[in-house]
Design an enzyme around this catalytic site. Structure first.
Site, PDB file in Angstrom:
ATOM      1  N   TYR A  94       0.854  -1.187   0.000  1.00 21.37           N
ATOM      2  CA  TYR A  94       0.000   0.000   0.000  1.00 21.37           C
ATOM      3  C   TYR A  94       0.892   1.239   0.000  1.00 21.37           C
ATOM      4  CZ  TYR A  94      -4.042  -2.901   0.899  1.00 21.37           C
ATOM      5  OH  TYR A  94      -5.044  -3.834   0.773  1.00 21.37           O
ATOM      6  N   TYR A 135      -0.593 -10.280  -0.468  1.00 23.33           N
ATOM      7  CA  TYR A 135       0.473  -9.703   0.361  1.00 23.33           C
ATOM      8  C   TYR A 135       0.462 -10.310   1.755  1.00 23.33           C
ATOM      9  CZ  TYR A 135      -3.255  -6.648   2.228  1.00 23.33           C
ATOM     10  OH  TYR A 135      -4.405  -6.167   2.806  1.00 23.33           O
ATOM     11  N   ARG A 140      -2.653 -12.643   2.600  1.00 27.76           N
ATOM     12  CA  ARG A 140      -4.024 -12.332   2.226  1.00 27.76           C
ATOM     13  C   ARG A 140      -4.123 -12.425   0.703  1.00 27.76           C
ATOM     14  NH1 ARG A 140      -7.735  -8.182   3.729  1.00 27.76           N
ATOM     15  NH2 ARG A 140      -8.928 -10.101   3.614  1.00 27.76           N
ATOM     16  N   HIS A 177      -6.815  -8.290  -3.417  1.00 25.07           N
ATOM     17  CA  HIS A 177      -8.150  -7.691  -3.288  1.00 25.07           C
ATOM     18  C   HIS A 177      -8.091  -6.194  -3.492  1.00 25.07           C
ATOM     19  CE1 HIS A 177      -6.255  -7.697   0.708  1.00 25.07           C
ATOM     20  NE2 HIS A 177      -6.753  -6.488   0.790  1.00 25.07           N
ATOM     21  N   HIS A 224     -10.128  -2.823  -1.895  1.00 26.97           N
ATOM     22  CA  HIS A 224     -11.022  -2.409  -0.807  1.00 26.97           C
ATOM     23  C   HIS A 224     -12.021  -1.356  -1.292  1.00 26.97           C
ATOM     24  CE1 HIS A 224      -8.693  -3.987   2.707  1.00 26.97           C
ATOM     25  NE2 HIS A 224      -7.658  -3.835   1.906  1.00 26.97           N
TER      26      HIS A 224
HETATM   27 FE   FE2 Z   1      -5.918  -5.008   1.997  1.00 26.78          FE
END
Ligand code: FE2
Length: 286
Positions: free
Chosen positions: A157, A191, A212, A215, A217
């Protein structure tokens, strides 16, 4: 309280909460002690195991600062967050399902016009995300707000990009008069959650991985409707069935459809090869 035994100690502790003025606190403390004692009995907790547990919780607290919340990570990896979310976000069938917000949400993402590329200069495989925001009866919701954020092709991120100033891979879009939205981005990667602390040690000891599945968000909101915090997961991701924080819902797994056609790419103003994701969000009336 003088002749405490294995058999009566639980009741003796619960009795001490009798005078708690806050009824809800009394209920929670009573249940907590019941379950904590039941757990100790269940596993026949040894002296060394009790100490290891205390040390683990101490280390978990010591790992926390204003950027890192190891206790939330512990709650997430034990499924406690998801259970709490499921209980607090019960919705009728057909509504877009809630899933965890995660630690990377930032307020005040830039509002971009429909059709914009929210990846900016960040490279990756192009994705066109399209769909509508709908009421349960299928009516489109104009002017609904989609607050969108995601990781890049390496699973980072913007908050994890040391050279980056400001925000990246986040934007706010408003649906048009027919409830439609579309935007461009890049394909996110799976990630790992932060795993250099006590939670990571727990994952190693239990032979679990920290990943995870990939995806995007969303928080989708509109006047007169309950907003929904959710994620769209990439079908085919290797971690869909073993999300380290138990966030996947079957209804939120969507195909990232690959296209090779240069003509089609030109029409959508991207470069080939690219992916399309189509999804309609359904909001529950408030
Ligand atoms: Fe996430």
């Amino acid at each position: 309280m003088r002749n405490l035994t294995e058999a009566n100690v639980t009741e003796a502790v619960i009795q001490t909460f009798e005078g708690t003025p806050n009824e809800r606190l009394k209920e929670i403390m009573t249940s907590l002690v019941k379950h904590l004692h039941a757990f100790i009995r269940d596993v026949n907790l040894t002296e060394a195991e009790w100490l290891a547990g205390i040390q683990f919780l101490t280390a978990t607290g010591q790992m926390c600062d204003d950027k890192r919340q190891e206790f939330i990570l512990l709650s997430d990896t034990l499924g406690a967050t998801t259970l709490k979310d499921l209980i607090n976000n019960r919705r009728p069938p057909g509504m877009t399902e809630y899933t965890i917000l995660g630690p990377f949400y930032r307020q005040d993402a830039p509002e971009l016009p429909l059709g914009s590329n929210m990846a900016g200069d960040i490279s990756g495989e192009p994705v066109v995300v399209r769909g509508r925001v709908l009421a349960p009866d299928g009516r489109p919701i104009p002017n609904a707000m989609l607050d969108v954020w995601q990781a890049d092709a390496e699973g980072n991120y913007d908050l994890q990009m040391p050279d980056l100033e400001g925000m990246a891979l986040r934007a706010i879009f408003l649906t048009d008069s027919e409830g439609r939205f579309n935007f461009h981005t890049i394909k996110p990667s799976f990630y790992p959650i932060p795993h250099d602390g006590p939670v990571g040690q727990m994952l190693i000891a239990t032979r679990r991985h920290p990943y995870r599945p990939a995806h995007i968000h969303f928080i989708v909101s509109a006047d007169g409707y309950a907003s929904v915090t959710t994620e769209l997961f990439a079908e085919g991701d290797p971690y869909l069935d073993s999300d380290a924080v138990f966030g996947v819902r079957g209804s939120l797994v969507v195909p990232f459809v690959r296209h090779e056609s240069a003509n089609e790419a030109a029409r959508l103003n991207v470069s080939a090869p690219f992916y399309t994701v189509d999804y309609d969000f359904v909001l529950e009336p408030a």
